[in-house]
Design a protein around this motif. Structure first.
Motif, PDB file in Angstrom:
ATOM      1  N   GLN A 105       5.062  -0.882   8.457  1.00 64.21           N
ATOM      2  CA  GLN A 105       3.757  -1.775   9.077  1.00 64.21           C
ATOM      3  C   GLN A 105       3.691  -3.038   9.641  1.00 64.21           C
ATOM      4  N   LYS A 106       5.336  -3.395  10.138  1.00 67.81           N
ATOM      5  CA  LYS A 106       5.674  -4.296  11.236  1.00 67.81           C
ATOM      6  C   LYS A 106       5.237  -3.873  11.884  1.00 67.81           C
ATOM      7  N   PHE A 107       5.676  -2.804  12.153  1.00 69.76           N
ATOM      8  CA  PHE A 107       5.742  -2.259  14.027  1.00 69.76           C
ATOM      9  C   PHE A 107       4.610  -1.139  14.210  1.00 69.76           C
TER      10      PHE A 107
ATOM     11  N   LYS B 207       4.362   6.778   1.626  1.00 68.72           N
ATOM     12  CA  LYS B 207       4.069   5.378   1.715  1.00 68.72           C
ATOM     13  C   LYS B 207       4.346   5.329   2.693  1.00 68.72           C
ATOM     14  N   VAL B 208       3.214   4.231   3.488  1.00 68.36           N
ATOM     15  CA  VAL B 208       3.705   3.684   5.089  1.00 68.36           C
ATOM     16  C   VAL B 208       5.003   2.336   4.337  1.00 68.36           C
ATOM     17  N   GLY B 209       6.214   1.786   4.339  1.00 68.17           N
ATOM     18  CA  GLY B 209       7.289   0.806   4.390  1.00 68.17           C
ATOM     19  C   GLY B 209       6.397  -0.517   4.680  1.00 68.17           C
ATOM     20  N   ARG B 210       7.126  -1.368   4.648  1.00 65.16           N
ATOM     21  CA  ARG B 210       7.243  -3.141   5.638  1.00 65.16           C
ATOM     22  C   ARG B 210       7.234  -2.619   6.762  1.00 65.16           C
TER      23      ARG B 210
ATOM     24  N   ASP C  11       6.046   7.681   9.365  1.00 66.48           N
ATOM     25  CA  ASP C  11       5.906   8.638   8.864  1.00 66.48           C
ATOM     26  C   ASP C  11       6.107   8.648   7.670  1.00 66.48           C
ATOM     27  N   SER C  12       5.306   9.280   6.483  1.00 67.29           N
ATOM     28  CA  SER C  12       4.381   8.277   5.295  1.00 67.29           C
ATOM     29  C   SER C  12       5.201   9.641   3.976  1.00 67.29           C
ATOM     30  N   THR C  13       5.989  10.466   4.791  1.00 68.69           N
ATOM     31  CA  THR C  13       6.767  11.600   3.746  1.00 68.69           C
ATOM     32  C   THR C  13       7.750  10.746   2.854  1.00 68.69           C
ATOM     33  N   GLU C  14       7.593  11.325   1.754  1.00 74.61           N
ATOM     34  CA  GLU C  14       9.335  11.174   1.269  1.00 74.61           C
ATOM     35  C   GLU C  14       9.455  12.346   0.661  1.00 74.61           C
ATOM     36  N   PRO C  15      11.082  12.172   0.146  1.00 75.04           N
ATOM     37  CA  PRO C  15      11.136  14.125   0.340  1.00 75.04           C
ATOM     38  C   PRO C  15      11.212  14.838  -0.706  1.00 75.04           C
TER      39      PRO C  15
END
Length: 67
Positions: free
Chosen positions: A28-30, A22-25, A12-16
């Motif tokens: 990204q690790k997942f 963005k894809v957070g850390r 989920d790359s959405t921002e409200p």
């Protein structure tokens, strides 16, 4: 063990309330872990992102959006 098939990894790359994301850390690790598992199992990998291409008002988690 050899497997055949496909692994789909959803992020989920959405921002409200915004039209970018963005894809957070953590995600990204997942994703990296899941890609490595798929490679070890000889699976094809597909990465799918949920991302708004236009702003969608009042869909976010901010309380001020609902005033």
């Amino acid at each position: 063990m050899d497997k055949t098939g496909t692994k789909i990894i959803g992020l989920d790359s959405t921002e409200p309330d915004l039209d970018y994301g963005k894809v957070g850390r953590t995600q990204q690790k997942f994703m990296e872990i899941e890609l490595e598992k798929a490679q070890n199992d000889n699976l094809y990998s597909i990465i799918a992102l949920h991302h708004h291409i236009i702003p969608v008002p009042k869909n976010g988690q901010r309380k001020e959006c609902f005033k």
